[in-house]
Structures are given as structure tokens and as C-alpha cells.
Design a protein around this motif. Structure first.
Motif, PDB file in Angstrom:
ATOM      1  N   ALA A  11      28.361  32.459  -6.783  1.00 24.58           N
ATOM      2  CA  ALA A  11      27.962  31.310  -5.968  1.00 24.58           C
ATOM      3  C   ALA A  11      26.534  31.487  -5.445  1.00 24.58           C
ATOM      4  N   ALA A  12      26.191  32.704  -5.037  1.00 20.66           N
ATOM      5  CA  ALA A  12      24.836  32.973  -4.556  1.00 20.66           C
ATOM      6  C   ALA A  12      23.823  32.776  -5.677  1.00 20.66           C
ATOM      7  N   TYR A  15      23.402  29.044  -6.203  1.00 22.44           N
ATOM      8  CA  TYR A  15      22.645  28.462  -5.085  1.00 22.44           C
ATOM      9  C   TYR A  15      21.148  28.747  -5.232  1.00 22.44           C
ATOM     10  N   VAL A  18      19.588  26.715  -8.075  1.00 23.95           N
ATOM     11  CA  VAL A  18      19.348  25.315  -7.706  1.00 23.95           C
ATOM     12  C   VAL A  18      18.156  25.215  -6.757  1.00 23.95           C
ATOM     13  N   ARG A  19      18.079  26.119  -5.780  1.00 22.99           N
ATOM     14  CA  ARG A  19      16.945  26.095  -4.848  1.00 22.99           C
ATOM     15  C   ARG A  19      15.634  26.328  -5.582  1.00 22.99           C
ATOM     16  N   TRP A  38      12.181  32.974  -5.662  1.00 24.44           N
ATOM     17  CA  TRP A  38      13.517  32.479  -6.000  1.00 24.44           C
ATOM     18  C   TRP A  38      14.030  33.128  -7.282  1.00 24.44           C
ATOM     19  N   ARG A  42      17.389  35.375  -7.801  1.00 27.00           N
ATOM     20  CA  ARG A  42      18.405  35.019  -8.792  1.00 27.00           C
ATOM     21  C   ARG A  42      18.735  36.208  -9.679  1.00 27.00           C
TER      22      ARG A  42
END
Length: 64
Positions: A11-12, A15, A18-19, A38, A42
């Protein structure tokens, strides 16, 4: 317990992905530094998820 940690790591990763895409699409980051941050996050979360999968597989094979 490891399955829960794996789900959280996945999930992290999603997230942060997407960010990162939103940051890239906004066009505000001229230098690309925020996008790189980012991306690093990831990759870190993906590495954690891969290690957790490996641990789960090792424990499953040792238990059989």
C-alpha cells in the motif's frame, strides 16, 4: 503478521507511486528533485515488500 506488513508495504508503494505521478504531472517541479525523492521512496518500499515476500516464502518452505 508478515502478511500484514507485506500489505502495508504494498500500500505504501502504491501511495508513493501515485504521489510521484501527481508530482510529475503538476509540472511545478522544474528541477525534478521532488520526483527523484518520490522515486527513491518507491524503490525503498518495493525493496521492503520483496524482502517480506522472501521471508514469507522461506518460512512457508521451512514449515512444510
Amino acid at each position: 503478521a508478515l502478511i500484514i506488513l507485506l500489505v502495508l508495504a504494498m500500500a505504501a508503494t502504491a501511495y508513493v507511486l501515485v504521489r510521484g505521478v501527481i508530482a510529475m504531472a503538476s509540472g511545478k517541479d522544474v528541477t525534478g528533485q521532488a520526483q527523484q525523492d518520490w522515486m527513491r521512496k518507491r524503490v525503498l518500499f518495493q525493496a521492503v515488500a520483496v524482502v517480506l515476500v522472501a521471508l514469507i516464502l522461506i518460512m512457508a518452505s521451512a514449515g512444510s
